[in-house]
Design a protein around this motif. Structure first.
Motif, PDB file in Angstrom:
ATOM      1  N   PRO A 287       0.792  -1.241   0.000  1.00 17.60           N
ATOM      2  CA  PRO A 287       0.000   0.000   0.000  1.00 17.60           C
ATOM      3  C   PRO A 287       0.819   1.283   0.000  1.00 17.60           C
ATOM      4  N   SER A 288       2.130   1.190   0.162  1.00 20.96           N
ATOM      5  CA  SER A 288       2.936   2.413   0.181  1.00 20.96           C
ATOM      6  C   SER A 288       2.712   3.246  -1.073  1.00 20.96           C
ATOM      7  N   VAL A 289       2.595   2.589  -2.223  1.00 18.02           N
ATOM      8  CA  VAL A 289       2.405   3.309  -3.484  1.00 18.02           C
ATOM      9  C   VAL A 289       1.026   3.979  -3.543  1.00 18.02           C
ATOM     10  N   PRO A 290      -0.092   3.251  -3.328  1.00 22.43           N
ATOM     11  CA  PRO A 290      -1.390   3.940  -3.361  1.00 22.43           C
ATOM     12  C   PRO A 290      -1.576   4.949  -2.240  1.00 22.43           C
ATOM     13  N   VAL A 291      -0.957   4.725  -1.071  1.00 24.97           N
ATOM     14  CA  VAL A 291      -1.066   5.710   0.011  1.00 24.97           C
ATOM     15  C   VAL A 291      -0.364   7.004  -0.390  1.00 24.97           C
ATOM     16  N   LEU A 292       0.852   6.889  -0.912  1.00 27.20           N
ATOM     17  CA  LEU A 292       1.581   8.076  -1.349  1.00 27.20           C
ATOM     18  C   LEU A 292       0.831   8.779  -2.484  1.00 27.20           C
ATOM     19  N   THR A 293       0.245   7.997  -3.370  1.00 22.35           N
ATOM     20  CA  THR A 293      -0.546   8.568  -4.463  1.00 22.35           C
ATOM     21  C   THR A 293      -1.758   9.318  -3.930  1.00 22.35           C
ATOM     22  N   ALA A 294      -2.464   8.707  -2.986  1.00 20.10           N
ATOM     23  CA  ALA A 294      -3.652   9.347  -2.405  1.00 20.10           C
ATOM     24  C   ALA A 294      -3.289  10.648  -1.710  1.00 20.10           C
TER      25      ALA A 294
ATOM     26  N   VAL B 283       1.227  -4.552 -11.029  1.00 26.46           N
ATOM     27  CA  VAL B 283       2.472  -5.105 -11.569  1.00 26.46           C
ATOM     28  C   VAL B 283       3.044  -4.201 -12.655  1.00 26.46           C
ATOM     29  N   GLU B 284       2.177  -3.765 -13.575  1.00 23.41           N
ATOM     30  CA  GLU B 284       2.652  -2.943 -14.691  1.00 23.41           C
ATOM     31  C   GLU B 284       3.114  -1.570 -14.222  1.00 23.41           C
ATOM     32  N   THR B 285       2.343  -0.933 -13.359  1.00 17.66           N
ATOM     33  CA  THR B 285       2.639   0.431 -12.933  1.00 17.66           C
ATOM     34  C   THR B 285       3.846   0.493 -12.000  1.00 17.66           C
ATOM     35  N   VAL B 286       3.897  -0.423 -11.040  1.00 15.74           N
ATOM     36  CA  VAL B 286       4.909  -0.347  -9.980  1.00 15.74           C
ATOM     37  C   VAL B 286       6.188  -1.092 -10.334  1.00 15.74           C
ATOM     38  N   PHE B 287       6.050  -2.308 -10.887  1.00 15.74           N
ATOM     39  CA  PHE B 287       7.210  -3.174 -11.042  1.00 15.74           C
ATOM     40  C   PHE B 287       7.787  -3.225 -12.457  1.00 15.74           C
ATOM     41  N   VAL B 288       6.971  -2.937 -13.463  1.00 15.82           N
ATOM     42  CA  VAL B 288       7.458  -3.010 -14.845  1.00 15.82           C
ATOM     43  C   VAL B 288       7.819  -1.622 -15.376  1.00 15.82           C
ATOM     44  N   ARG B 289       6.889  -0.659 -15.275  1.00 18.42           N
ATOM     45  CA  ARG B 289       7.131   0.672 -15.849  1.00 18.42           C
ATOM     46  C   ARG B 289       7.715   1.674 -14.849  1.00 18.42           C
ATOM     47  N   HIS B 290       7.602   1.397 -13.562  1.00 23.24           N
ATOM     48  CA  HIS B 290       8.111   2.305 -12.514  1.00 23.24           C
ATOM     49  C   HIS B 290       7.540   3.720 -12.691  1.00 23.24           C
ATOM     50  N   ASP B 291       6.249   3.799 -12.871  1.00 24.18           N
ATOM     51  CA  ASP B 291       5.614   5.075 -13.189  1.00 24.18           C
ATOM     52  C   ASP B 291       5.760   6.114 -12.089  1.00 24.18           C
ATOM     53  N   LEU B 292       5.630   5.698 -10.820  1.00 25.90           N
ATOM     54  CA  LEU B 292       5.663   6.680  -9.732  1.00 25.90           C
ATOM     55  C   LEU B 292       7.019   7.382  -9.633  1.00 25.90           C
TER      56      LEU B 292
ATOM     57  N   ARG C  89       5.414   9.573 -13.949  1.00 22.87           N
ATOM     58  CA  ARG C  89       4.443   9.316 -15.018  1.00 22.87           C
ATOM     59  C   ARG C  89       3.148   8.696 -14.509  1.00 22.87           C
ATOM     60  N   MET C  90       3.020   8.482 -13.225  1.00 18.72           N
ATOM     61  CA  MET C  90       1.851   7.790 -12.709  1.00 18.72           C
ATOM     62  C   MET C  90       0.613   8.672 -12.829  1.00 18.72           C
ATOM     63  N   LYS C  91      -0.491   8.034 -13.238  1.00 19.62           N
ATOM     64  CA  LYS C  91      -1.753   8.757 -13.374  1.00 19.62           C
ATOM     65  C   LYS C  91      -2.836   8.059 -12.574  1.00 19.62           C
ATOM     66  N   HIS C  92      -3.775   8.862 -12.094  1.00 25.82           N
ATOM     67  CA  HIS C  92      -4.953   8.335 -11.410  1.00 25.82           C
ATOM     68  C   HIS C  92      -6.176   8.837 -12.152  1.00 25.82           C
ATOM     69  N   ARG C  93      -6.860   7.923 -12.809  1.00 27.60           N
ATOM     70  CA  ARG C  93      -8.017   8.253 -13.635  1.00 27.60           C
ATOM     71  C   ARG C  93      -7.709   9.394 -14.602  1.00 27.60           C
ATOM     72  N   GLY C  94      -6.543   9.316 -15.225  1.00 28.78           N
ATOM     73  CA  GLY C  94      -6.127  10.293 -16.212  1.00 28.78           C
ATOM     74  C   GLY C  94      -5.441  11.518 -15.659  1.00 28.78           C
ATOM     75  N   GLU C  95      -5.438  11.675 -14.337  1.00 28.35           N
ATOM     76  CA  GLU C  95      -4.819  12.837 -13.696  1.00 28.35           C
ATOM     77  C   GLU C  95      -3.384  12.486 -13.268  1.00 28.35           C
ATOM     78  N   LEU C  96      -2.412  13.286 -13.705  1.00 27.73           N
ATOM     79  CA  LEU C  96      -1.022  13.035 -13.356  1.00 27.73           C
ATOM     80  C   LEU C  96      -0.816  13.198 -11.852  1.00 27.73           C
ATOM     81  N   VAL C  97      -0.142  12.241 -11.241  1.00 33.72           N
ATOM     82  CA  VAL C  97       0.131  12.287  -9.804  1.00 33.72           C
ATOM     83  C   VAL C  97       1.395  13.104  -9.588  1.00 33.72           C
TER      84      VAL C  97
END
Length: 425
Positions: free
Chosen positions: A179-186, A311-320, A324-332
């Motif tokens: 949850p560290s990733v979604p918590v930081l995103t939130a 898997v794709e966002t965190v471990f493959v593309r490293h978006d955060l 480059r990470m987005k939440h419902r189209g909104e850049l984080v």
């Protein structure tokens, strides 16, 4: 078809499990003369080992009925205070003396990674004397009907935001592992929107913020295989007659087999030792084995969309970490985090989230003032020891409690500048 075969195998073994359990009771019966002999204990032990290794483990309970506050034991009531199809928010309500100053509110976001939230029972137990604790209790995806819709990483973030709104302003949030990733995103989204319910502080523990740092076997597997391999090989449909029939999931038994294969020799030795403890009538050691594996072997399914997106966002593309990470189209935008204090915790021997992966949050949240951030690496612990065990209780919990006290929004004046916590302190 693998999920159907797994269910068929489980059903086919049911008569044998029943027979093994009957044999165990027969050889353990004190009226049976063989129960006091090595032969009888060996037969009972073999029957119990067989039954335990072939059963499906039910969701454990927290079972936290009391805690100590101000050196006095108080009763604890477990209440569901917020509910959605894929999660319940549990409040551990303590019966405190009237007029006592309230403790800080703490939302513990449990991993949605195969095990139930009860894996953090020790975390909750250690924090209850110091905080008003809430925890996310994620639902087994195979128990959620298709009619209740999808659940992905974006929904996870929305759930966290909604729960913080429900608990109220000034809440502290703790993300343990995944949850560290979604918590930081939130938190970044709430800060960017000027949300007054943004938490006072966030504690991220053993989380995959940037898995490019000291990648572990788990991280390397994701990069090597790519998202298409996971979609083709580990996503299955829930079989009938489960409530989530035909829902696409990542089955819990697959995740468990992956975890066990990483340390297969250790698990085999543990079960051999369990057998010997039973033969030698070492009840305490046998009970410790039961307690651990009752929790460890209880697993839940994850929705396919959540698992694949993670898997794709965190471990493959490293978006955060790449911005480059987005939440419902909104850049984080992590630079929006300015008012939420940040504390990160890592384990020296963590083989799931490598050293430096969680600490990376400090490099990404560039606008958090230095006096509102701290990092601690706990020596001589692995992944599990970051949030449970004797070192967690003795060395990590006091630091978290002190950090929360220093950065509560209810303080009348700014907290004194805390020093950066290091593993040598």
């Amino acid at each position: 078809m693998y999920y159907q075969l797994y269910e068929l195998n489980h059903a086919a073994l049911q008569p044998f499990r029943a027979y093994a359990d009957a044999m165990r009771l027969f050889y353990q019966n004190p009226l049976n003369p063989l129960s006091a002999t090595p032969l009888g204990r060996s037969a009972a032990a073999a029957a119990e080992v067989f039954e335990r290794t072939t059963r499906r483990y039910a969701k454990p309970s927290f079972g936290l009925e009391t805690t100590k506050v101000d050196f006095s034991e108080v009763a604890v009531t477990e209440r569901v205070v917020w509910s959605r199809p894929f999660c319940n928010l549990i409040h551990f309500q303590r019966e405190l003396p009237a007029g006592r100053r309230p403790d800080p509110k703490l939302l513990i976001v449990a991993p949605m990674s195969g095990h139930y939230a009860t894996l953090l029972r020790g975390t909750v137990e250690a924090m209850m004397p110091h905080a008003d604790v809430y925890i996310t209790d994620w639902t087994d995806a195979r128990m959620v009907p298709l009619a209740d819709g999808r659940f992905d990483l974006d929904d996870y973030v929305d759930y966290v935001i909604d729960m913080l709104h429900h608990i109220g302003p000034g809440t502290h949030v703790m993300g343990v592992c995944q949850p560290s990733v979604p918590v930081l995103t939130a938190v970044a989204l709430m800060e960017g929107r000027g949300d007054r319910f943004a938490p006072a502080s966030m504690t991220l523990m053993g989380g995959p913020i940037d898995t490019r740092r000291n990648p572990t076997a788990v991280n390397l597997l994701a990069e090597e295989k790519g998202i298409e391999w996971f979609r083709d090989n580990v996503i299955m449909q829930v079989p009938w007659p489960n409530p989530g029939f035909m829902r696409d999931v990542y089955p819990g038994f697959l995740q468990l087999s992956g975890f066990m294969s990483m340390n297969l020799d250790r698990h085999l030795i543990a079960h051999k030792d369990f057998f010997m403890h039973l033969v030698k009538d070492d009840g305490d050691s046998a009970e410790k084995h039961r307690d651990f594996y009752d929790e460890y072997l209880a697993v839940m399914d994850l929705t396919a969309e959540f698992y694949l997106q993670t898997v794709e966002t965190v471990f493959v593309r490293h978006d955060l970490p790449k911005g480059r990470m987005k939440h419902r189209g909104e850049l984080v935008d992590l630079s929006a985090v300015r008012n939420v204090a940040l504390f990160t915790v890592e384990g020296e021997n963590d083989d799931i989230s490598g050293v430096g992966q969680t600490k990376a949050a400090h490099d990404l949240c560039v606008n958090i003032p230095e006096e509102m951030r701290a990092h601690y690496m706990q020596p001589k612990v692995g992944h599990y020891g970051v949030f449970n065990g004797s070192r967690f209780r003795a060395e990590i919990v006091p630091r978290i409690v002190d950090f929360m006290a220093s950065h509560g929004k209810a303080k009348a004046k700014p907290a004194a500048k805390p020093r950066l916590v290091s593993s040598k302190s």
